[in-house]
Enzyme design. Structure first.
Site, PDB file in Angstrom:
ATOM      1  N   LYS A  13     -83.540  48.585  72.953  1.00 13.95           N
ATOM      2  CA  LYS A  13     -84.537  49.734  73.238  1.00 13.95           C
ATOM      3  C   LYS A  13     -85.087  50.452  71.914  1.00 13.95           C
ATOM      4  O   LYS A  13     -86.352  50.525  71.851  1.00 13.95           O
ATOM      5  CB  LYS A  13     -83.660  50.752  74.042  1.00 13.95           C
ATOM      6  CG  LYS A  13     -83.205  50.243  75.504  1.00 13.95           C
ATOM      7  CD  LYS A  13     -82.469  51.497  76.237  1.00 13.95           C
ATOM      8  CE  LYS A  13     -81.339  51.970  75.434  1.00 13.95           C
ATOM      9  NZ  LYS A  13     -80.161  51.140  75.297  1.00 13.95           N
ATOM     10  N   ARG A  88     -80.102  58.618  81.903  1.00 15.45           N
ATOM     11  CA  ARG A  88     -79.096  57.706  81.941  1.00 15.45           C
ATOM     12  C   ARG A  88     -78.247  58.087  82.887  1.00 15.45           C
ATOM     13  O   ARG A  88     -76.977  57.443  83.007  1.00 15.45           O
ATOM     14  CB  ARG A  88     -78.054  57.842  80.355  1.00 15.45           C
ATOM     15  CG  ARG A  88     -78.481  57.060  79.317  1.00 15.45           C
ATOM     16  CD  ARG A  88     -77.768  57.530  78.083  1.00 15.45           C
ATOM     17  NE  ARG A  88     -77.016  56.584  77.648  1.00 15.45           N
ATOM     18  CZ  ARG A  88     -77.563  56.012  76.368  1.00 15.45           C
ATOM     19  NH1 ARG A  88     -78.649  56.366  75.881  1.00 15.45           N
ATOM     20  NH2 ARG A  88     -76.805  55.135  75.768  1.00 15.45           N
ATOM     21  N   ARG A 122     -74.687  44.808  64.684  1.00 12.39           N
ATOM     22  CA  ARG A 122     -75.678  45.702  64.104  1.00 12.39           C
ATOM     23  C   ARG A 122     -75.353  46.740  62.829  1.00 12.39           C
ATOM     24  O   ARG A 122     -74.310  47.068  62.577  1.00 12.39           O
ATOM     25  CB  ARG A 122     -75.859  46.822  65.340  1.00 12.39           C
ATOM     26  CG  ARG A 122     -76.984  47.880  65.077  1.00 12.39           C
ATOM     27  CD  ARG A 122     -77.508  48.498  66.229  1.00 12.39           C
ATOM     28  NE  ARG A 122     -76.481  49.177  67.122  1.00 12.39           N
ATOM     29  CZ  ARG A 122     -76.733  49.903  68.045  1.00 12.39           C
ATOM     30  NH1 ARG A 122     -77.804  49.730  68.607  1.00 12.39           N
ATOM     31  NH2 ARG A 122     -75.747  50.474  68.561  1.00 12.39           N
ATOM     32  N   ARG A 153     -72.423  51.638  63.055  1.00 12.32           N
ATOM     33  CA  ARG A 153     -72.143  53.085  63.828  1.00 12.32           C
ATOM     34  C   ARG A 153     -70.606  52.951  64.245  1.00 12.32           C
ATOM     35  O   ARG A 153     -70.263  51.733  64.725  1.00 12.32           O
ATOM     36  CB  ARG A 153     -73.061  53.063  65.198  1.00 12.32           C
ATOM     37  CG  ARG A 153     -74.355  53.765  64.726  1.00 12.32           C
ATOM     38  CD  ARG A 153     -75.395  53.630  65.958  1.00 12.32           C
ATOM     39  NE  ARG A 153     -74.959  53.489  67.341  1.00 12.32           N
ATOM     40  CZ  ARG A 153     -75.714  53.774  68.279  1.00 12.32           C
ATOM     41  NH1 ARG A 153     -77.143  53.261  68.025  1.00 12.32           N
ATOM     42  NH2 ARG A 153     -75.259  53.612  69.477  1.00 12.32           N
ATOM     43  N   ARG A 164     -68.750  51.506  76.366  1.00  9.71           N
ATOM     44  CA  ARG A 164     -70.211  51.940  76.767  1.00  9.71           C
ATOM     45  C   ARG A 164     -70.872  51.097  78.009  1.00  9.71           C
ATOM     46  O   ARG A 164     -71.501  51.550  78.465  1.00  9.71           O
ATOM     47  CB  ARG A 164     -71.069  51.760  75.409  1.00  9.71           C
ATOM     48  CG  ARG A 164     -70.562  53.046  74.264  1.00  9.71           C
ATOM     49  CD  ARG A 164     -70.974  52.795  72.854  1.00  9.71           C
ATOM     50  NE  ARG A 164     -72.438  52.473  72.817  1.00  9.71           N
ATOM     51  CZ  ARG A 164     -73.015  51.631  71.774  1.00  9.71           C
ATOM     52  NH1 ARG A 164     -72.300  50.994  70.934  1.00  9.71           N
ATOM     53  NH2 ARG A 164     -74.385  51.479  71.611  1.00  9.71           N
TER      54      ARG A 164
HETATM   55  P1  AP5 Z   1     -81.014  48.036  69.260  1.00  9.94           P
HETATM   56  O1  AP5 Z   1     -82.413  47.956  69.496  1.00  9.94           O
HETATM   57  O2  AP5 Z   1     -80.386  48.918  68.534  1.00  9.94           O
HETATM   58  O3  AP5 Z   1     -80.519  48.292  70.926  1.00  9.94           O
HETATM   59  P2  AP5 Z   1     -80.601  49.734  71.737  1.00  9.94           P
HETATM   60  O4  AP5 Z   1     -80.901  49.135  73.325  1.00  9.94           O
HETATM   61  O5  AP5 Z   1     -81.175  50.797  71.200  1.00  9.94           O
HETATM   62  O6  AP5 Z   1     -78.943  50.059  71.691  1.00  9.94           O
HETATM   63  P3  AP5 Z   1     -78.285  51.427  71.464  1.00  9.94           P
HETATM   64  O7  AP5 Z   1     -76.577  50.780  71.096  1.00  9.94           O
HETATM   65  O8  AP5 Z   1     -78.921  52.093  70.230  1.00  9.94           O
HETATM   66  O9  AP5 Z   1     -78.332  51.785  72.620  1.00  9.94           O
HETATM   67  P4  AP5 Z   1     -77.461  52.993  73.242  1.00  9.94           P
HETATM   68  O10 AP5 Z   1     -78.082  53.248  74.471  1.00  9.94           O
HETATM   69  O11 AP5 Z   1     -75.963  52.573  73.527  1.00  9.94           O
HETATM   70  O12 AP5 Z   1     -77.180  54.124  72.338  1.00  9.94           O
HETATM   71  P5  AP5 Z   1     -77.867  55.239  72.005  1.00  9.94           P
HETATM   72  O13 AP5 Z   1     -77.964  55.713  70.644  1.00  9.94           O
HETATM   73  O14 AP5 Z   1     -79.004  55.822  73.090  1.00  9.94           O
HETATM   74  O15 AP5 Z   1     -80.631  46.549  69.234  1.00  9.94           O
HETATM   75  C1  AP5 Z   1     -79.085  46.197  69.139  1.00  9.94           C
HETATM   76  C2  AP5 Z   1     -78.844  44.847  68.084  1.00  9.94           C
HETATM   77  O16 AP5 Z   1     -79.518  43.948  68.684  1.00  9.94           O
HETATM   78  C3  AP5 Z   1     -79.543  45.226  66.862  1.00  9.94           C
HETATM   79  O17 AP5 Z   1     -78.881  44.733  65.726  1.00  9.94           O
HETATM   80  C4  AP5 Z   1     -80.779  44.597  67.071  1.00  9.94           C
HETATM   81  O18 AP5 Z   1     -81.406  44.109  65.490  1.00  9.94           O
HETATM   82  C5  AP5 Z   1     -80.461  43.443  67.573  1.00  9.94           C
HETATM   83  N1  AP5 Z   1     -81.759  43.097  68.504  1.00  9.94           N
HETATM   84  C6  AP5 Z   1     -82.660  43.788  69.151  1.00  9.94           C
HETATM   85  N2  AP5 Z   1     -83.296  43.037  69.783  1.00  9.94           N
HETATM   86  C7  AP5 Z   1     -83.279  41.735  69.877  1.00  9.94           C
HETATM   87  C8  AP5 Z   1     -83.423  40.638  70.351  1.00  9.94           C
HETATM   88  N3  AP5 Z   1     -84.461  40.284  71.233  1.00  9.94           N
HETATM   89  N4  AP5 Z   1     -82.956  39.257  69.996  1.00  9.94           N
HETATM   90  C9  AP5 Z   1     -81.513  39.400  69.170  1.00  9.94           C
HETATM   91  N5  AP5 Z   1     -81.238  40.587  68.560  1.00  9.94           N
HETATM   92  C10 AP5 Z   1     -82.023  41.874  68.963  1.00  9.94           C
HETATM   93  O19 AP5 Z   1     -76.587  56.408  72.514  1.00  9.94           O
HETATM   94  C11 AP5 Z   1     -75.262  56.478  71.845  1.00  9.94           C
HETATM   95  C12 AP5 Z   1     -74.519  57.502  72.456  1.00  9.94           C
HETATM   96  O20 AP5 Z   1     -75.261  58.836  72.526  1.00  9.94           O
HETATM   97  C13 AP5 Z   1     -74.269  57.244  73.786  1.00  9.94           C
HETATM   98  O21 AP5 Z   1     -72.969  56.333  73.999  1.00  9.94           O
HETATM   99  C14 AP5 Z   1     -73.877  58.680  74.437  1.00  9.94           C
HETATM  100  O22 AP5 Z   1     -72.782  59.138  74.077  1.00  9.94           O
HETATM  101  C15 AP5 Z   1     -74.868  59.527  73.622  1.00  9.94           C
HETATM  102  N6  AP5 Z   1     -76.163  59.664  74.424  1.00  9.94           N
HETATM  103  C16 AP5 Z   1     -77.383  59.361  74.243  1.00  9.94           C
HETATM  104  N7  AP5 Z   1     -78.241  59.583  75.186  1.00  9.94           N
HETATM  105  C17 AP5 Z   1     -77.782  59.985  76.166  1.00  9.94           C
HETATM  106  C18 AP5 Z   1     -77.998  60.477  77.419  1.00  9.94           C
HETATM  107  N8  AP5 Z   1     -79.305  60.359  77.791  1.00  9.94           N
HETATM  108  N9  AP5 Z   1     -77.245  61.159  78.139  1.00  9.94           N
HETATM  109  C19 AP5 Z   1     -75.819  61.299  77.703  1.00  9.94           C
HETATM  110  N10 AP5 Z   1     -75.513  60.662  76.461  1.00  9.94           N
HETATM  111  C20 AP5 Z   1     -76.204  60.157  75.849  1.00  9.94           C
END
Ligand code: AP5
Ligand code: ZN
Length: 207
Positions: A13, A88, A122, A153, A164
């Site tokens: 994402k 979410r 990552r 992270r 997660r």
């Molecule tokens: P990446 O693009 O970083 O993936 P992502 O989907 O953004 O993953 P995140 O881990 O950031 O999402 P998340 O939803 O868990 O975390 P968030 O920060 O929102 O890609 C991942 C890896 O794969 C990278 O190394 C990339 O290079 C590689 N990659 C990408 N595309 C690829 C491809 N096509 N092929 C191969 N490799 C690829 O949330 C973190 C925390 O914040 C949550 O756990 C929660 O505690 C809190 N939080 C955030 N939002 C909320 C909410 N709305 N409600 C409640 N808590 C929340």
């Protein structure tokens, strides 16, 4: 155009939101990035969120909904945005209905084993939000975009990644059905290469 990026942790994402937002010149609104910045700056919200994030749990809905409501009221959101990582939970999605009109929901679909491999390798830049994978870094430890030192992270540790994924299946996956019923959902195979995914997202956004 107002777009949601849905999908499990590690689906890509953030990677794709950054590319699409650069291409279309609209803001990427990542609730994860906003919370990590708040944690780094030790704001009251950051201090509240820390224990949830580090355990792989969701931050309480009220906290997140207030953050998003404030962010979407800012001027740069007038011409559209991508919500990356919000909503979410069903209560978050219901609250969003009262705040904004969403045109498209992009669901990046990736199997759990691939997600685990991606997240454990990552590396991220806390300064500009860029994301990398160790398999492409060739030993480089600094951000190619801004020069800041890359970090792993805390919530990308093996144990927290599993937590997660559980949280995603229990609390966020029901949103696939929620948006399917609204007719705005577009599912994209997130296991493809990054360029193909980028083009597919642009195509569904154009309708
Ligand atoms: P990446 O693009 O970083 O993936 P992502 O989907 O953004 O993953 P995140 O881990 O950031 O999402 P998340 O939803 O868990 O975390 P968030 O920060 O929102 O890609 C991942 C890896 O794969 C990278 O190394 C990339 O290079 C590689 N990659 C990408 N595309 C690829 C491809 N096509 N092929 C191969 N490799 C690829 O949330 C973190 C925390 O914040 C949550 O756990 C929660 O505690 C809190 N939080 C955030 N939002 C909320 C909410 N709305 N409600 C409640 N808590 C929340
Ligand atoms: Zn950077």
């Amino acid at each position: 155009m107002n777009v949601i990026f849905l999908g499990p942790p590690g689906a890509g994402k953030g990677t794709q939101a950054q590319r699409i937002c650069n291409a279309l010149n609209i803001p990427q609104i990542s609730t994860g990035d906003i919370l990590r910045r708040a944690m780094k700056e030790e704001t009251p919200t950051g201090l509240k969120a820390k224990s949830f994030i580090e355990a792989g749990l969701l931050v309480p809905d009220e906290v997140i909904i207030d953050i998003v409501r404030e962010r979407l009221a800012q001027d740069d959101c007038q011409n559209g945005y991508i919500l990356d990582g919000f909503p979410r939970t069903v209560p978050q999605a219901e609250a969003l209905e009262t705040i904004a009109k969403i045109d498209v929901v992009v669901d990046l679909d990736v199997a759990d084993e691939e997600l685990i491999a991606r997240l454990s390798g990552r590396r991220v830049c806390l300064n500009c939000g860029a994301t990398y994978h160790v398999s492409h870094l060739n030993g480089e430890t600094k951000c190619a975009k801004c020069g800041e030192e890359l970090i792993q992270r805390k919530d990308d540790s093996a144990e927290t990644v599993l937590a997660r994924l559980n949280v995603y299946h229990e609390q966020t996956a029901p949103l696939v059905d929620f948006y399917q019923k609204k007719g705005t959902l577009k599912v994209i195979d997130g296991a493809q290469d990054m360029d193909t995914i980028f083009e597919s997202i642009l195509a569904v956004m154009k309708g």
